[in-house]
Design a protein around this motif. Structure first.
Motif, PDB file in Angstrom:
ATOM      1  N   MET A   1    -133.190 -49.044   1.438  1.00 30.96           N
ATOM      2  CA  MET A   1    -132.209 -49.957   1.823  1.00 30.96           C
ATOM      3  C   MET A   1    -131.808 -49.940   3.107  1.00 30.96           C
ATOM      4  O   MET A   1    -131.455 -48.968   3.913  1.00 30.96           O
ATOM      5  CB  MET A   1    -131.024 -49.837   0.340  1.00 30.96           C
ATOM      6  N   ASN A   2    -131.516 -51.076   3.973  1.00 32.33           N
ATOM      7  CA  ASN A   2    -130.753 -51.163   4.839  1.00 32.33           C
ATOM      8  C   ASN A   2    -129.739 -50.751   5.511  1.00 32.33           C
ATOM      9  O   ASN A   2    -128.496 -51.096   4.383  1.00 32.33           O
ATOM     10  CB  ASN A   2    -130.228 -52.470   5.064  1.00 32.33           C
ATOM     11  N   TYR A   3    -128.694 -49.923   6.096  1.00 33.32           N
ATOM     12  CA  TYR A   3    -127.741 -48.897   6.566  1.00 33.32           C
ATOM     13  C   TYR A   3    -126.394 -49.842   6.863  1.00 33.32           C
ATOM     14  O   TYR A   3    -125.300 -49.280   6.094  1.00 33.32           O
ATOM     15  CB  TYR A   3    -127.766 -48.789   7.865  1.00 33.32           C
ATOM     16  N   SER A   4    -126.702 -51.171   7.502  1.00 36.73           N
ATOM     17  CA  SER A   4    -125.403 -52.357   7.244  1.00 36.73           C
ATOM     18  C   SER A   4    -125.272 -52.551   5.551  1.00 36.73           C
ATOM     19  O   SER A   4    -123.834 -53.237   5.550  1.00 36.73           O
ATOM     20  CB  SER A   4    -125.679 -53.286   7.870  1.00 36.73           C
ATOM     21  N   LYS A   5    -126.320 -53.159   5.381  1.00 33.06           N
ATOM     22  CA  LYS A   5    -125.948 -53.552   3.514  1.00 33.06           C
ATOM     23  C   LYS A   5    -125.124 -52.468   2.983  1.00 33.06           C
ATOM     24  O   LYS A   5    -124.590 -53.033   2.336  1.00 33.06           O
ATOM     25  CB  LYS A   5    -127.091 -54.322   2.780  1.00 33.06           C
ATOM     26  N   VAL A   6    -125.796 -51.158   2.834  1.00 32.66           N
ATOM     27  CA  VAL A   6    -125.100 -49.824   2.239  1.00 32.66           C
ATOM     28  C   VAL A   6    -123.517 -49.806   2.668  1.00 32.66           C
ATOM     29  O   VAL A   6    -122.449 -49.628   1.795  1.00 32.66           O
ATOM     30  CB  VAL A   6    -126.103 -48.791   2.147  1.00 32.66           C
ATOM     31  N   LYS A   7    -123.518 -50.201   4.038  1.00 30.39           N
ATOM     32  CA  LYS A   7    -121.654 -49.496   4.423  1.00 30.39           C
ATOM     33  C   LYS A   7    -121.101 -50.852   4.351  1.00 30.39           C
ATOM     34  O   LYS A   7    -119.975 -50.451   3.730  1.00 30.39           O
ATOM     35  CB  LYS A   7    -122.169 -49.796   6.267  1.00 30.39           C
ATOM     36  N   LYS A   8    -121.479 -52.064   4.214  1.00 27.95           N
ATOM     37  CA  LYS A   8    -121.084 -53.520   3.739  1.00 27.95           C
ATOM     38  C   LYS A   8    -120.316 -53.281   2.342  1.00 27.95           C
ATOM     39  O   LYS A   8    -118.947 -53.315   1.668  1.00 27.95           O
ATOM     40  CB  LYS A   8    -121.186 -54.320   3.649  1.00 27.95           C
ATOM     41  N   LYS A   9    -121.433 -52.680   1.044  1.00 26.67           N
ATOM     42  CA  LYS A   9    -121.425 -52.575  -0.118  1.00 26.67           C
ATOM     43  C   LYS A   9    -120.106 -51.123  -0.617  1.00 26.67           C
ATOM     44  O   LYS A   9    -118.854 -51.233  -0.797  1.00 26.67           O
ATOM     45  CB  LYS A   9    -122.303 -52.562  -1.022  1.00 26.67           C
ATOM     46  N   VAL A  10    -120.098 -50.482   0.412  1.00 23.42           N
ATOM     47  CA  VAL A  10    -119.020 -48.927   0.012  1.00 23.42           C
ATOM     48  C   VAL A  10    -117.646 -49.185   0.778  1.00 23.42           C
ATOM     49  O   VAL A  10    -116.897 -49.010   0.489  1.00 23.42           O
ATOM     50  CB  VAL A  10    -119.555 -48.317   0.926  1.00 23.42           C
ATOM     51  N   SER A  11    -117.827 -50.635   2.170  1.00 23.04           N
ATOM     52  CA  SER A  11    -116.079 -50.828   2.381  1.00 23.04           C
ATOM     53  C   SER A  11    -115.908 -51.417   1.390  1.00 23.04           C
ATOM     54  O   SER A  11    -114.517 -51.552   1.183  1.00 23.04           O
ATOM     55  CB  SER A  11    -116.369 -51.354   3.643  1.00 23.04           C
ATOM     56  N   ILE A  12    -116.139 -52.343   0.796  1.00 22.32           N
ATOM     57  CA  ILE A  12    -115.885 -53.725   0.030  1.00 22.32           C
ATOM     58  C   ILE A  12    -115.434 -52.999  -1.164  1.00 22.32           C
ATOM     59  O   ILE A  12    -114.590 -53.318  -1.854  1.00 22.32           O
ATOM     60  CB  ILE A  12    -116.792 -54.677  -0.884  1.00 22.32           C
ATOM     61  N   LEU A  13    -116.297 -51.760  -1.348  1.00 23.48           N
ATOM     62  CA  LEU A  13    -116.058 -50.939  -3.108  1.00 23.48           C
ATOM     63  C   LEU A  13    -114.623 -50.003  -2.376  1.00 23.48           C
ATOM     64  O   LEU A  13    -113.468 -50.018  -3.326  1.00 23.48           O
ATOM     65  CB  LEU A  13    -117.420 -50.130  -3.078  1.00 23.48           C
ATOM     66  N   PHE A  14    -114.434 -49.096  -1.699  1.00 25.21           N
ATOM     67  CA  PHE A  14    -113.148 -49.406  -0.973  1.00 25.21           C
ATOM     68  C   PHE A  14    -112.058 -50.038  -1.053  1.00 25.21           C
ATOM     69  O   PHE A  14    -111.058 -49.505  -1.581  1.00 25.21           O
ATOM     70  CB  PHE A  14    -113.269 -48.170   0.327  1.00 25.21           C
ATOM     71  N   ILE A  15    -111.812 -51.133  -0.946  1.00 24.77           N
ATOM     72  CA  ILE A  15    -110.537 -51.908  -0.519  1.00 24.77           C
ATOM     73  C   ILE A  15    -110.822 -52.029  -2.345  1.00 24.77           C
ATOM     74  O   ILE A  15    -109.810 -52.276  -3.062  1.00 24.77           O
ATOM     75  CB  ILE A  15    -111.345 -53.312   0.057  1.00 24.77           C
ATOM     76  N   LEU A  16    -111.772 -52.500  -2.880  1.00 28.44           N
ATOM     77  CA  LEU A  16    -110.934 -52.398  -4.601  1.00 28.44           C
ATOM     78  C   LEU A  16    -110.513 -51.681  -4.922  1.00 28.44           C
ATOM     79  O   LEU A  16    -109.436 -51.817  -5.550  1.00 28.44           O
ATOM     80  CB  LEU A  16    -112.607 -53.156  -4.682  1.00 28.44           C
ATOM     81  N   LEU A  43    -108.139 -48.317   1.359  1.00 26.30           N
ATOM     82  CA  LEU A  43    -107.944 -49.986   1.922  1.00 26.30           C
ATOM     83  C   LEU A  43    -107.947 -49.667   2.928  1.00 26.30           C
ATOM     84  O   LEU A  43    -108.809 -50.612   3.461  1.00 26.30           O
ATOM     85  CB  LEU A  43    -106.565 -50.382   0.817  1.00 26.30           C
ATOM     86  N   MET A  44    -107.190 -48.881   3.834  1.00 30.85           N
ATOM     87  CA  MET A  44    -107.488 -49.492   5.362  1.00 30.85           C
ATOM     88  C   MET A  44    -108.653 -49.137   5.564  1.00 30.85           C
ATOM     89  O   MET A  44    -109.040 -49.378   7.029  1.00 30.85           O
ATOM     90  CB  MET A  44    -106.489 -48.663   5.887  1.00 30.85           C
ATOM     91  N   LEU A  45    -109.183 -47.397   4.719  1.00 33.55           N
ATOM     92  CA  LEU A  45    -110.411 -47.183   5.720  1.00 33.55           C
ATOM     93  C   LEU A  45    -111.750 -48.532   5.253  1.00 33.55           C
ATOM     94  O   LEU A  45    -112.526 -48.492   5.982  1.00 33.55           O
ATOM     95  CB  LEU A  45    -110.771 -46.395   4.924  1.00 33.55           C
ATOM     96  N   GLY A  46    -111.278 -49.149   4.182  1.00 32.36           N
ATOM     97  CA  GLY A  46    -112.339 -49.726   4.086  1.00 32.36           C
ATOM     98  C   GLY A  46    -112.071 -51.546   4.809  1.00 32.36           C
ATOM     99  O   GLY A  46    -112.956 -51.649   4.926  1.00 32.36           O
ATOM    100  N   VAL A  47    -110.813 -51.251   4.317  1.00 32.15           N
ATOM    101  CA  VAL A  47    -111.063 -53.189   6.036  1.00 32.15           C
ATOM    102  C   VAL A  47    -111.349 -51.979   7.058  1.00 32.15           C
ATOM    103  O   VAL A  47    -111.593 -53.449   8.165  1.00 32.15           O
ATOM    104  CB  VAL A  47    -109.189 -53.148   6.030  1.00 32.15           C
TER     105      VAL A  47
END
Length: 70
Positions: A1-16, A43-47
Motif C-alpha cells: 500500500m502507498n505511504y501517502s494513502k496510509v498517511k492520509k487515512k490515518v490523518s482523517i482517522l485522527f481528525i474524526l 485533531l491538531m495532529l490530523g490537521v
C-alpha cells in the motif's frame, strides 16, 4: 500500500477521533478535561498531517510561468 494513502487515512482517522472526543465531552454534564485535551491533540495532529501534503500556491504558479517562458 502507498505511504501517502496510509498517511492520509490515518490523518482523517485522527481528525474524526479528535472531533468526536471534543464534541462528546463538551456536550456532557461532567467534563473530563483529559479527554478534551487528548481530542484536541488528535485533531491538531490530523490537521497538521493533512496540511503537510498540500502544496503551496506559489510553487504551483511558478512552475506554470517557467513553462510559459520556454
Amino acid at each position: 500500500m502507498n505511504y501517502s494513502k496510509v498517511k492520509k487515512k490515518v490523518s482523517i482517522l485522527f481528525i474524526l477521533i479528535g472531533a468526536i472526543a471534543i464534541i462528546s465531552e463538551i456536550s456532557s454534564n461532567e467534563k473530563n478535561y483529559y479527554i478534551q485535551s487528548a481530542g484536541l491533540v488528535f485533531l491538531m495532529l490530523g490537521v497538521f498531517w493533512v496540511n503537510t501534503n498540500v502544496k503551496s500556491k506559489t510553487e504551483v504558479n511558478s512552475e506554470q510561468y517557467i513553462e510559459e517562458e520556454e
